[in-house]
Motif scaffolding. Sequence first.
Motif, PDB file in Angstrom:
ATOM      1  N   ASP A  35       0.810  -1.218   0.000  1.00 50.05           N
ATOM      2  CA  ASP A  35       0.000   0.000   0.000  1.00 50.05           C
ATOM      3  C   ASP A  35       0.846   1.271   0.000  1.00 50.05           C
ATOM      4  OD1 ASP A  35      -2.874   0.544  -0.043  1.00 50.05           O
ATOM      5  OD2 ASP A  35      -2.505   1.712   1.766  1.00 50.05           O
ATOM      6  N   VAL A  36       2.140   1.149   0.246  1.00 49.96           N
ATOM      7  CA  VAL A  36       3.019   2.317   0.282  1.00 49.96           C
ATOM      8  C   VAL A  36       3.036   3.039  -1.064  1.00 49.96           C
ATOM      9  CG1 VAL A  36       5.143   1.108  -0.393  1.00 49.96           C
ATOM     10  CG2 VAL A  36       5.282   3.129   1.086  1.00 49.96           C
ATOM     11  N   THR A  37       2.726   2.321  -2.142  1.00 52.23           N
ATOM     12  CA  THR A  37       2.717   2.947  -3.472  1.00 52.23           C
ATOM     13  C   THR A  37       1.605   3.978  -3.612  1.00 52.23           C
ATOM     14  OG1 THR A  37       1.321   1.189  -4.399  1.00 52.23           O
ATOM     15  CG2 THR A  37       3.706   0.894  -4.555  1.00 52.23           C
ATOM     16  N   GLU A  38       0.624   3.971  -2.697  1.00 53.27           N
ATOM     17  CA  GLU A  38      -0.499   4.898  -2.760  1.00 53.27           C
ATOM     18  C   GLU A  38      -0.191   6.241  -2.096  1.00 53.27           C
ATOM     19  OE1 GLU A  38      -3.243   4.284  -4.411  1.00 53.27           O
ATOM     20  OE2 GLU A  38      -2.660   2.229  -4.919  1.00 53.27           O
ATOM     21  N   TYR A  39       1.013   6.395  -1.544  1.00 56.74           N
ATOM     22  CA  TYR A  39       1.378   7.615  -0.824  1.00 56.74           C
ATOM     23  C   TYR A  39       2.389   8.437  -1.622  1.00 56.74           C
ATOM     24  CZ  TYR A  39      -0.916   5.479   3.220  1.00 56.74           C
ATOM     25  OH  TYR A  39      -1.829   4.917   4.071  1.00 56.74           O
ATOM     26  N   ASP A  40       2.392   9.740  -1.360  1.00 57.07           N
ATOM     27  CA  ASP A  40       3.260  10.639  -2.118  1.00 57.07           C
ATOM     28  C   ASP A  40       4.735  10.508  -1.757  1.00 57.07           C
ATOM     29  OD1 ASP A  40       3.257  11.770   0.396  1.00 57.07           O
ATOM     30  OD2 ASP A  40       2.491  13.732  -0.232  1.00 57.07           O
ATOM     31  N   LEU A  41       5.058   9.707  -0.749  1.00 59.72           N
ATOM     32  CA  LEU A  41       6.450   9.508  -0.366  1.00 59.72           C
ATOM     33  C   LEU A  41       7.118   8.375  -1.158  1.00 59.72           C
ATOM     34  CD1 LEU A  41       6.216   6.705   1.394  1.00 59.72           C
ATOM     35  CD2 LEU A  41       5.580   8.259   3.230  1.00 59.72           C
ATOM     36  N   TYR A  42       6.328   7.646  -1.936  1.00 53.00           N
ATOM     37  CA  TYR A  42       6.879   6.465  -2.624  1.00 53.00           C
ATOM     38  C   TYR A  42       7.758   6.839  -3.802  1.00 53.00           C
ATOM     39  CZ  TYR A  42       7.305   2.201  -5.327  1.00 53.00           C
ATOM     40  OH  TYR A  42       7.817   1.135  -6.023  1.00 53.00           O
ATOM     41  N   ASN A  43       8.925   6.220  -3.859  1.00 55.47           N
ATOM     42  CA  ASN A  43       9.838   6.308  -4.998  1.00 55.47           C
ATOM     43  C   ASN A  43      10.539   4.958  -5.094  1.00 55.47           C
ATOM     44  OD1 ASN A  43      12.542   6.723  -6.353  1.00 55.47           O
ATOM     45  ND2 ASN A  43      11.704   8.784  -6.614  1.00 55.47           N
ATOM     46  N   GLN A  44      10.505   4.332  -6.244  1.00 56.54           N
ATOM     47  CA  GLN A  44      11.052   2.981  -6.376  1.00 56.54           C
ATOM     48  C   GLN A  44      12.557   2.918  -6.147  1.00 56.54           C
ATOM     49  OE1 GLN A  44      10.114   1.565 -10.282  1.00 56.54           O
ATOM     50  NE2 GLN A  44      11.405   3.056 -11.344  1.00 56.54           N
ATOM     51  N   ASN A  45      13.244   4.051  -6.259  1.00 49.29           N
ATOM     52  CA  ASN A  45      14.671   4.079  -5.928  1.00 49.29           C
ATOM     53  C   ASN A  45      14.896   3.957  -4.429  1.00 49.29           C
ATOM     54  OD1 ASN A  45      14.847   5.045  -8.713  1.00 49.29           O
ATOM     55  ND2 ASN A  45      16.941   5.604  -8.190  1.00 49.29           N
ATOM     56  N   ASN A  46      13.895   4.402  -3.652  1.00 50.21           N
ATOM     57  CA  ASN A  46      14.026   4.470  -2.198  1.00 50.21           C
ATOM     58  C   ASN A  46      13.362   3.318  -1.477  1.00 50.21           C
ATOM     59  OD1 ASN A  46      15.122   6.940  -2.856  1.00 50.21           O
ATOM     60  ND2 ASN A  46      13.355   8.128  -2.199  1.00 50.21           N
ATOM     61  N   ILE A  47      12.319   2.756  -2.073  1.00 52.90           N
ATOM     62  CA  ILE A  47      11.512   1.745  -1.390  1.00 52.90           C
ATOM     63  C   ILE A  47      11.347   0.509  -2.268  1.00 52.90           C
ATOM     64  CG2 ILE A  47       9.275   1.235  -0.334  1.00 52.90           C
ATOM     65  CD1 ILE A  47       8.955   4.217   0.227  1.00 52.90           C
ATOM     66  N   MET A  48      11.765  -0.646  -1.728  1.00 51.44           N
ATOM     67  CA  MET A  48      11.571  -1.927  -2.406  1.00 51.44           C
ATOM     68  C   MET A  48      10.439  -2.672  -1.713  1.00 51.44           C
ATOM     69  SD  MET A  48      13.869  -5.408  -2.479  1.00 51.44           S
ATOM     70  CE  MET A  48      15.415  -4.623  -2.870  1.00 51.44           C
ATOM     71  N   ILE A  49       9.475  -3.149  -2.499  1.00 51.62           N
ATOM     72  CA  ILE A  49       8.357  -3.916  -1.958  1.00 51.62           C
ATOM     73  C   ILE A  49       8.603  -5.394  -2.213  1.00 51.62           C
ATOM     74  CG2 ILE A  49       5.874  -4.301  -2.064  1.00 51.62           C
ATOM     75  CD1 ILE A  49       5.675  -1.396  -3.170  1.00 51.62           C
ATOM     76  N   ILE A  50       8.480  -6.202  -1.151  1.00 49.53           N
ATOM     77  CA  ILE A  50       8.682  -7.642  -1.274  1.00 49.53           C
ATOM     78  C   ILE A  50       7.404  -8.376  -0.889  1.00 49.53           C
ATOM     79  CG2 ILE A  50      11.186  -7.620  -0.922  1.00 49.53           C
ATOM     80  CD1 ILE A  50      10.656  -8.367   2.012  1.00 49.53           C
ATOM     81  N   ASP A  51       7.244  -9.564  -1.393  1.00 46.08           N
ATOM     82  CA  ASP A  51       6.092 -10.397  -1.087  1.00 46.08           C
ATOM     83  C   ASP A  51       6.279 -11.070   0.277  1.00 46.08           C
ATOM     84  OD1 ASP A  51       3.581 -11.807  -2.219  1.00 46.08           O
ATOM     85  OD2 ASP A  51       4.847 -13.474  -1.533  1.00 46.08           O
ATOM     86  N   ARG A  52       5.226 -11.146   1.071  1.00 48.82           N
ATOM     87  CA  ARG A  52       5.321 -11.738   2.403  1.00 48.82           C
ATOM     88  C   ARG A  52       5.637 -13.223   2.335  1.00 48.82           C
ATOM     89  NH1 ARG A  52       2.832  -8.039   6.112  1.00 48.82           N
ATOM     90  NH2 ARG A  52       3.461  -9.470   7.767  1.00 48.82           N
TER      91      ARG A  52
END
Length: 336
Positions: free
Chosen positions: A279-296
């Motif tokens: 859900d972090v992708t729904e916020y204005d702070l998200y940038n793929q250079n800064n945040i990696m999303i992994i599967d649980r």
Amino acid sequence: MKYRMLENKKILLFCQYFFNYENKIKGKMEELGAKVDLYNEMSIKSTRDRALLKISSQFFKKRTEKYYFNILSEVVDNVYDYVLFIDCEMPTEDILSMYRKKMRQAKFCLHMWDSVENLKGISKKFKYFDLITTFDRKDAKKHGLILRPLFFCDEYRKKDNNIVNFEYDISFVGTIHSDRYKILKKIIKQAEYNSLKVYFYPYLQSRFIYYFYRIIKSEFRHTSIQDFKFEKVLSKDIVDIINKSKVVVDIQHPAQSGLTMRTLEMIGMKKKLITTNKDVTEYDLYNQNNIMIIDRTHPVLDFNFFKAVYKELEKDKYEYYSLGRWCLDVLGVGEC
């Protein structure tokens, strides 16, 4: 943000005592000019009682009503501008009704930094509040609440991000709950196989919790009590560990979709983050250079992420996620 926007305001604050965040909130409100009376929202302390609370707050109804009645007798002569509850897990409807009758002049505010699903019966208490904010985007949409993400404290505010030689490539400091340890084991295995420098501090509230998990969680079956930590880490030490880390891991509770405190702290620290929270992708702070999303279930690290350059956010975004702005927003003084 204007300085001392809470000048001469009196606030009655109920907050669970949790890693000293309650005192940080109180301190920031006082810095903004308010007079704050702080009380623990919880009428219980032991690990056993907290476990029973997850089943039902009715186990502690009489104790909780006596606890809150005693507080009311202490503060009843004070004229508060705001009464702020964080989560409001333990107070009964009778308690809230009594406080509202005794403090008719106060604005009653509720901020939820847990999900509605995790707080049994919380929706029945909504009618006692003038303003309700939540850290959970999905709860805000489902229940018609105001979305207000969490914050980072001043010690996590960093002016630049110019460290080149990190002591750790990847680190985690946090409480072990739900499926966190299972996910962490998979991350550690990949990190060590790729010769990354790792620092992990898996904290448990008590040895009782460890032995309980040994019974109910398969991933604990082949562990040793020495694999876990039972001493809380001071905030300044956490900041030091994060500062020495290239990337920080955060695993939110599976029943929550709101951004964790650690996520916001990484914004303040201008630090790269690995998270299970899609859900972090729904916020204005998200940038793929800064945040990696992994599967649980099948967390896979992309090692190119460790090489990517951190992209700083706009200045107003850092201000929005600060503790000072949060304090104003949950009271309805700022603009969420």
